[in-house]
Motif scaffolding. Structure first.
Motif, PDB file in Angstrom:
ATOM      1  N   PRO A   1      -7.809  -4.869  -5.881  1.00  0.00           N
ATOM      2  CA  PRO A   1      -6.888  -3.734  -5.760  1.00  0.00           C
ATOM      3  C   PRO A   1      -7.611  -2.502  -5.233  1.00  0.00           C
ATOM      4  O   PRO A   1      -8.844  -2.440  -5.204  1.00  0.00           O
ATOM      5  CB  PRO A   1      -6.411  -3.523  -7.203  1.00  0.00           C
ATOM      6  CG  PRO A   1      -7.557  -4.007  -8.039  1.00  0.00           C
ATOM      7  CD  PRO A   1      -8.146  -5.161  -7.294  1.00  0.00           C
TER       8      PRO A   1
ATOM      9  N   ASN B   1      -4.970 -11.657 -13.233  1.00  0.00           N
ATOM     10  CA  ASN B   1      -5.484 -10.308 -13.441  1.00  0.00           C
ATOM     11  C   ASN B   1      -5.728 -10.002 -14.909  1.00  0.00           C
ATOM     12  O   ASN B   1      -6.629  -9.238 -15.256  1.00  0.00           O
ATOM     13  CB  ASN B   1      -4.509  -9.277 -12.859  1.00  0.00           C
ATOM     14  CG  ASN B   1      -4.489  -9.329 -11.351  1.00  0.00           C
ATOM     15  OD1 ASN B   1      -5.526  -9.520 -10.734  1.00  0.00           O
ATOM     16  ND2 ASN B   1      -3.317  -9.183 -10.760  1.00  0.00           N
TER      17      ASN B   1
ATOM     18  N   SER C   1      -3.095  -3.524 -12.592  1.00  0.00           N
ATOM     19  CA  SER C   1      -2.357  -2.806 -11.554  1.00  0.00           C
ATOM     20  C   SER C   1      -1.979  -3.693 -10.375  1.00  0.00           C
ATOM     21  O   SER C   1      -0.821  -4.057 -10.204  1.00  0.00           O
ATOM     22  CB  SER C   1      -3.191  -1.613 -11.071  1.00  0.00           C
ATOM     23  OG  SER C   1      -4.462  -2.059 -10.635  1.00  0.00           O
ATOM     24  N   GLU C   2      -2.940  -4.032  -9.556  1.00  0.00           N
ATOM     25  CA  GLU C   2      -2.678  -4.854  -8.393  1.00  0.00           C
ATOM     26  C   GLU C   2      -3.372  -6.194  -8.549  1.00  0.00           C
ATOM     27  O   GLU C   2      -4.351  -6.323  -9.252  1.00  0.00           O
ATOM     28  CB  GLU C   2      -3.189  -4.164  -7.124  1.00  0.00           C
ATOM     29  CG  GLU C   2      -2.479  -2.858  -6.812  1.00  0.00           C
ATOM     30  CD  GLU C   2      -3.015  -2.254  -5.530  1.00  0.00           C
ATOM     31  OE1 GLU C   2      -3.161  -3.011  -4.540  1.00  0.00           O
ATOM     32  OE2 GLU C   2      -3.288  -1.057  -5.505  1.00  0.00           O
TER      33      GLU C   2
ATOM     34  N   TRP D   1      -5.494  -9.630  -7.470  1.00  0.00           N
ATOM     35  CA  TRP D   1      -6.566 -10.099  -6.594  1.00  0.00           C
ATOM     36  C   TRP D   1      -5.987 -11.203  -5.718  1.00  0.00           C
ATOM     37  O   TRP D   1      -5.460 -12.189  -6.225  1.00  0.00           O
ATOM     38  CB  TRP D   1      -7.745 -10.621  -7.414  1.00  0.00           C
ATOM     39  CG  TRP D   1      -8.522  -9.521  -8.062  1.00  0.00           C
ATOM     40  CD1 TRP D   1      -8.207  -8.847  -9.199  1.00  0.00           C
ATOM     41  CD2 TRP D   1      -9.736  -8.961  -7.576  1.00  0.00           C
ATOM     42  NE1 TRP D   1      -9.141  -7.893  -9.469  1.00  0.00           N
ATOM     43  CE2 TRP D   1     -10.107  -7.943  -8.484  1.00  0.00           C
ATOM     44  CE3 TRP D   1     -10.550  -9.213  -6.489  1.00  0.00           C
ATOM     45  CZ2 TRP D   1     -11.256  -7.182  -8.326  1.00  0.00           C
ATOM     46  CZ3 TRP D   1     -11.695  -8.462  -6.319  1.00  0.00           C
ATOM     47  CH2 TRP D   1     -12.043  -7.452  -7.223  1.00  0.00           C
TER      48      TRP D   1
ATOM     49  N   ARG E   1     -11.815  -1.571  -0.735  1.00  0.00           N
ATOM     50  CA  ARG E   1     -11.552  -2.450  -1.879  1.00  0.00           C
ATOM     51  C   ARG E   1     -12.807  -3.259  -2.181  1.00  0.00           C
ATOM     52  O   ARG E   1     -13.708  -3.365  -1.364  1.00  0.00           O
ATOM     53  CB  ARG E   1     -10.384  -3.403  -1.572  1.00  0.00           C
ATOM     54  CG  ARG E   1      -9.071  -2.700  -1.271  1.00  0.00           C
ATOM     55  CD  ARG E   1      -8.044  -3.682  -0.737  1.00  0.00           C
ATOM     56  NE  ARG E   1      -6.791  -3.045  -0.381  1.00  0.00           N
ATOM     57  CZ  ARG E   1      -5.680  -3.101  -1.113  1.00  0.00           C
ATOM     58  NH1 ARG E   1      -5.682  -3.793  -2.248  1.00  0.00           N
ATOM     59  NH2 ARG E   1      -4.573  -2.502  -0.714  1.00  0.00           N
TER      60      ARG E   1
END
Length: 623
Positions: free
Chosen positions: A69, A199, A206-207, A209, A227
């Motif tokens: 992320p 994650n 959050s975001e 992989w 990133r």
């Protein structure tokens, strides 16, 4: 005998370099075993080791790459690294000599848990912080914690399969259902509640992989910049396909590619009438990887010394100036084959290579040499010839002096002269030839180019002078045998400053008898030079930069240990004329992105020399 006597520790090492856009990243995975004795048995505690009753079997690796992320690189709002991922902004030089990031651990500060890229940003941000009230126990230090920002990946394999905590296994790991990524089998670890790529497994909400590759080599692109990446290496038995060990590491932030090199300005010489074909020529010592070490260049980041990073900068710098002829020194043999020839060929060039006479430094191809390229639309190759100074030394001892090379005197001379240096000679013909006219009845459509790299040791100026003398003698023979008054250029790294006998011989065709370079002490070994009256040659040569600029540059090599002129472009004054030359950047430009060379801007410790040349009318056969 105790059972411990037959125990082995297995270890898995995984390393990747700092990722930079456009630069190849190779996963360096290595698995090995070590037989344990009683004292070592209790010491195996690494998360990336395990104890087994047998040594590791033959194995192979499979790989997976993931893009992470977006992250905030620095909490200080005035930090340029919040928005820039240029290598110029992330070097040791830009970070103030510190490779550490810091995190504020004061629970009463508004900056609590904020991370900063270096100490300077933390100090600046601290001036704006304020105290906050909370009920968190104050049992910790007010000093920010430091996190090393290394050129290698951070370790992230908290749950590596087969760690030391998993106990003794009679075989590999017992995870026979774990299949290697990159094969028809899919990864899956029994008894693991969620995927290692989930994650939540990494504590990151959050975001996600995102998987981006299953190859050993990955080339970051623009989507990766800013990133972090993760790479997993899994080792499998070649015989059973069973998972032996695996490891995951996280990289530093991916940097963007280096900005394009600044345009070099040109100084033109005084105009003169007439003239024939024009061409642009450059000479450049590009610093071979075998010499680009942090011991030699401690001011550099390890990632900025890597060949993949420097190659991208060097090839762009060369192509950007639009040369017709390129003379390169310190070209590593394996890199000529794997990188340089292909890149130059794609840019419209053809070339030849000559490596130094010595054996490789370890692996095949780890020896440097000279490379010479020409633009295919401008020139055709007529002849190519190489010179090995070791061979000339052998000829000197046996045929000229008449010594047995195995005798004490002969062996001493050979030992002093055999330094493995080489030179290249090519004859190039214009692809679009000049036609005869009333003013130019016999136009010259060919040019001879010599490219060399002389011995580097400053304590042996007599060896460099001997090499220069014999190079000039070989050129005498080479050109005379072809029966034409060929225009000649001699380019390269001569490892000699303008006050040396090498410079005098090239520029004045002779050396003063009192010059210290021809009056060396007996401590330097046997005398290798002929009588001073025989140290001469027939070429009328001029230095391009001295002719155009009125003097040699202040330096062409700029390191902590040495700053001075070592590189030259010599031309035959009777049939060539320098039209322009690109001055060497001044010291402020050289040190803008580093204390010395190489830097993130200039990827060699030498500066490329560039000149526009013109073949003069009236060339032809000698009388």
């Amino acid at each position: 005998m105790s059972s411990k006597d037959s125990m082995y520790s297995w270890h898995l090492s995984l390393r990747v370099d700092r990722p930079v856009e456009g630069c190849s990243m190779r996963s360096h995975a290595y698995m090995y075993g070590k037989k344990l004795d009683d004292r070592e048995y209790e010491k195996v505690s690494s998360n990336h080791s395990k104890i087994c009753r047998e040594p590791p079997p033959n194995h192979e690796f499979s790989y997976r790459w993931f893009r992470g992320p977006t992250v905030e690189p620095c909490a200080y709002e005035g930090c340029p690294r919040r928005t820039s991922f240029s290598p110029h902004d992330w070097s040791i030089h830009a970070l103030g000599g510190s490779g550490c990031s810091l995190q504020c651990v004061s629970t009463q500060s508004s900056l609590y848990k904020a991370t900063f890229c270096n100490a300077s940003c933390f100090v600046k941000a601290w001036k704006t912080q304020y105290t906050v009230q909370n009920n968190v126990p104050q049992g910790r230090s007010m000093t920010p914690t430091r996190r090393r920002t290394a050129s290698y990946a951070e370790d992230e394999d908290i749950r590596s399969v087969g760690s030391a905590n998993s106990g003794v296994n009679s075989t590999a790991s017992g995870f026979s259902g774990y299949n290697p990524p990159g094969t028809p089998r899919e990864i899956g670890v029994p008894n693991t509640p969620r995927s290692i790529y989930d994650n939540e497994y990494w504590g990151e909400q959050s975001e996600e992989w995102v998987e981006i590759s299953r190859d050993q080599i990955y080339i970051p692109n623009a989507d990766d910049v800013g990133r972090k990446l993760k790479v997993e290496a899994a080792a499998y038995s070649l015989e059973s396909g069973e998972l032996l060990m695996h490891r995951v590491v996280k990289t530093d932030l991916v940097l963007s590619r280096t900005p394009d090199p600044e345009k070099r300005a040109f100084v033109t010489s005084k105009p003169a009438g007439g003239g024939g074909a024009r061409f642009r020529i450059v000479t450049y010592n590009i610093l071979a990887e075998i010499y680009a070490t942090q011991q030699q260049y401690p001011h550099c980041d390890l990632w900025s010394l890597s060949w993949d990073f420097r190659f991208q900068n060097i090839i762009r710098e060369i192509v950007d100036v639009g040369p017709d002829i390129v003379c390169l020194q310190e070209v590593q043999a394996d890199h000529y084959e794997s990188h340089l020839y292909n890149a130059m060929h794609e840019a419209g060039f053809e070339g030849v290579y000559k490596q130094k006479t010595r054996q490789s430094m370890g692996l095949t191809g780890k020896v440097d040499g000279c490379a010479l390229f020409w633009r295919r639309t401008k020139f055709h190759l007529i002849e190519s010839y190489s010179i090995e100074f070791n061979e000339l030394a052998q000829r000197q001892v046996t045929q000229v002096i008449g010594l047995n090379p195995r005798s004490e005197e002969g062996a001493a001379i050979l030992n002093k002269l055999s330094k493995d240096n080489v030179a290249q000679l090519v004859v190039l013909e214009l692809a679009q030839q000049s036609m005869a006219s009333r003013s130019n009845r016999e136009p010259m459509n060919q040019v001879c180019i010599a490219n060399t790299h002389l011995y580097s040791n400053k304590d042996y100026p007599d060896v460099k002078l001997w090499q220069t003398l014999h190079l000039l003698q070989e050129l005498d023979t080479f050109i005379f045998a072809r029966g034409t008054n060929l225009p000649l250029m001699i380019c390269g790294d001569f490892n000699s400053t303008p006050d040396t006998a090498v410079y005098d011989l090239l520029s004045r065709q002779a050396v003063h008898p009192g010059h210290p370079d021809v009056n060396t002490s007996d401590e330097n070994g046997p005398n290798i030079l002929p009588d001073i009256m025989n140290i001469t040659h027939s070429h009328m040569l001029g230095s391009v930069y001295n002719t155009v600029l009125g003097e040699e540059p202040n330096f062409t090599n700029y390191t902590h240990q040495f700053k001075g002129v070592l590189d030259y472009m010599w031309y035959s004054t009777q049939n060539l004329r320098p039209l322009s030359a690109a001055p060497i950047p001044d010291e402020s430009a050289i040190t803008r992105y580093g204390e010395a060379l190489p830097s993130t801007q200039y990827s060699s410790d030498h500066i490329m020399q560039i000149s526009d040349m013109q073949i003069m009318n009236g060339g032809g056969r000698p009388a």
